[in-house]
Design a protein around this motif. Structure first.
Motif, PDB file in Angstrom:
ATOM      1  N   ILE A 106     -43.991 -79.134  31.144  1.00 27.06           N
ATOM      2  CA  ILE A 106     -44.012 -78.937  29.689  1.00 27.06           C
ATOM      3  C   ILE A 106     -45.351 -78.356  29.249  1.00 27.06           C
ATOM      4  CG2 ILE A 106     -43.991 -80.168  27.482  1.00 27.06           C
ATOM      5  CD1 ILE A 106     -41.931 -82.073  28.727  1.00 27.06           C
ATOM      6  N   LEU A 107     -46.440 -78.835  29.851  1.00 24.40           N
ATOM      7  CA  LEU A 107     -47.763 -78.294  29.511  1.00 24.40           C
ATOM      8  C   LEU A 107     -47.851 -76.816  29.869  1.00 24.40           C
ATOM      9  CD1 LEU A 107     -50.064 -81.230  30.663  1.00 24.40           C
ATOM     10  CD2 LEU A 107     -49.519 -80.563  28.322  1.00 24.40           C
ATOM     11  N   LEU A 108     -47.198 -76.425  30.979  1.00 21.94           N
ATOM     12  CA  LEU A 108     -47.224 -75.020  31.378  1.00 21.94           C
ATOM     13  C   LEU A 108     -46.312 -74.164  30.496  1.00 21.94           C
ATOM     14  CD1 LEU A 108     -47.124 -75.388  35.279  1.00 21.94           C
ATOM     15  CD2 LEU A 108     -49.069 -74.648  33.887  1.00 21.94           C
ATOM     16  N   TRP A 109     -45.155 -74.701  30.162  1.00 20.80           N
ATOM     17  CA  TRP A 109     -44.167 -73.914  29.428  1.00 20.80           C
ATOM     18  C   TRP A 109     -44.418 -73.893  27.923  1.00 20.80           C
ATOM     19  CZ3 TRP A 109     -39.441 -76.581  32.187  1.00 20.80           C
ATOM     20  CH2 TRP A 109     -39.366 -76.117  33.498  1.00 20.80           C
ATOM     21  N   VAL A 110     -44.773 -75.045  27.368  1.00 19.49           N
ATOM     22  CA  VAL A 110     -44.862 -75.180  25.904  1.00 19.49           C
ATOM     23  C   VAL A 110     -46.296 -75.190  25.408  1.00 19.49           C
ATOM     24  CG1 VAL A 110     -44.093 -76.556  23.927  1.00 19.49           C
ATOM     25  CG2 VAL A 110     -42.697 -76.491  26.003  1.00 19.49           C
ATOM     26  N   GLY A 111     -47.227 -75.639  26.252  1.00 20.38           N
ATOM     27  CA  GLY A 111     -48.611 -75.754  25.808  1.00 20.38           C
ATOM     28  C   GLY A 111     -48.941 -77.191  25.450  1.00 20.38           C
ATOM     29  N   ILE A 112     -50.049 -77.378  24.738  1.00 22.34           N
ATOM     30  CA  ILE A 112     -50.522 -78.727  24.429  1.00 22.34           C
ATOM     31  C   ILE A 112     -50.355 -79.071  22.950  1.00 22.34           C
ATOM     32  CG2 ILE A 112     -52.170 -78.704  26.331  1.00 22.34           C
ATOM     33  CD1 ILE A 112     -54.363 -78.078  24.287  1.00 22.34           C
ATOM     34  N   GLY A 113     -49.616 -78.269  22.214  1.00 26.88           N
ATOM     35  CA  GLY A 113     -49.430 -78.517  20.783  1.00 26.88           C
ATOM     36  C   GLY A 113     -48.337 -79.542  20.514  1.00 26.88           C
ATOM     37  N   GLU A 114     -47.873 -79.568  19.268  1.00 21.64           N
ATOM     38  CA  GLU A 114     -46.837 -80.521  18.868  1.00 21.64           C
ATOM     39  C   GLU A 114     -45.533 -80.272  19.613  1.00 21.64           C
ATOM     40  OE1 GLU A 114     -47.013 -83.245  16.799  1.00 21.64           O
ATOM     41  OE2 GLU A 114     -49.144 -82.830  17.008  1.00 21.64           O
ATOM     42  N   GLY A 115     -45.288 -79.028  19.990  1.00 17.27           N
ATOM     43  CA  GLY A 115     -44.048 -78.720  20.694  1.00 17.27           C
ATOM     44  C   GLY A 115     -43.907 -79.495  21.991  1.00 17.27           C
TER      45      GLY A 115
END
Length: 295
Positions: free
Chosen positions: A155-164
């Protein structure tokens, strides 16, 4: 009446016609003999239900208080309820409690709503059409056993570290279970209703939207209420993903410094919020389908 065995007396009072009495005579239910509290699938008046529920909370808090004061468990590991309340007051006075609560409610609600928007139509078609079920069910069954925490690196790789990222964790934890439960809700719609609609010339889309969906809607709402609880249980996992706010984040931070009062406080706040949202769903269910709640 006194000479009639008790079992026989129950039958007579449940059916006045057995004695040849008028149908207008008062009818007493057989379960009255078992007592109001212990009748099998019996009813409770609202007052008795509330008294029992309040009593369970008092018993829980009293047991907690007694164990913490007895010294059996050190206060470092089990603070008293007053210590937890004091910690909550300080947390509130700092202004962080309200902010953390708002952020956590937003994350849980967003992940849950996203799951519902996707799961309801998919579950509706899986429960209606066998080819759709055969295509999706094995994949969903497989995915629901995968732990959401295992997806955190991806998830950190695909979406990043934001709210998503936080919302995605909650979505993963609720979506797959929700789809399967809604599928079962739809499959429990009586076939007679569908056949009656077909006899009256209803189209497939009309049968799905006006017969199947409406018939399954009470059970679907119950499914949403249950899976909302799962969304809250994944909150702490979600807020492990590069978070700097939220109730789960506060609990994890308190763990590092052995602030058990704040840990208990965060758990109680999450439980209270979950209970309030659960009661909101119950109210909506009672308002939308009052005939299902008539005594």
């Amino acid at each position: 009446m006194s000479a009639i065995p008790k079992t026989r007396r129950i039958v007579i009072e449940a059916n006045p016609a057995a004695l040849g009495t008028s149908s207008s005579a008062p009818v007493r239910r057989a379960r009255d003999y078992a007592g109001p509290f212990w009748a099998i699938r019996g009813d409770l008046v609202r007052r008795d239900y509330l008294l029992i529920a309040i009593g369970s909370f008092i018993l829980f808090v009293g047991s907690w208080w007694g164990i913490s004061l007895s010294g059996i468990v050190p206060k470092l590991f089990l603070p008293t309820p007053l210590d937890v309340i004091d910690r909550l007051i300080r947390w509130y006075d700092s202004g962080n409690l309200v902010i953390d609560t708002q952020i956590s409610v937003f994350r849980v609600t967003s992940g849950f709503v996203l799951s519902a928007i996707m799961a309801i139509p998919l579950g509706l078609y899986m429960g209606t059409y066998k080819p759709v079920q055969a295509f999706f069910e094995p994949l969903v069954e497989f995915a629901r056993y995968l732990p959401a925490v295992a997806f955190v690196p991806l998830i950190l790789l695909w979406v990043g570290i934001g709210e998503g990222a936080k919302i995605t964790v909650i979505w993963i934890g609720t979506f797959f279970q929700m789809v399967l439960m809604i599928t079962e809700n739809v499959r429990h719609v009586p076939t007679a209703q569908i056949e009656a609609a077909q006899t009256m010339g209803a189209t497939r889309s009309e049968i799905i939207s006006k017969v199947i969906l409406k018939s399954a809607l009470p059970d679907i709402l119950d499914t949403l209420r249950i899976t909302l609880g799962w969304a809250w249980t994944y909150l702490v996992v979600a807020e492990m993903v590069a978070a700097n706010s939220g109730l789960g984040y506060a609990i994890l931070q308190a763990q590092r410094f052995l602030q058990t009062g704040e840990i208990f406080g965060g758990i109680l706040v999450i439980g209270t919020l979950g209970l309030l949202m659960d009661q909101l769903f119950r109210f909506i269910h009672r308002s939308a389908f009052p005939w299902l709640h008539k005594r």
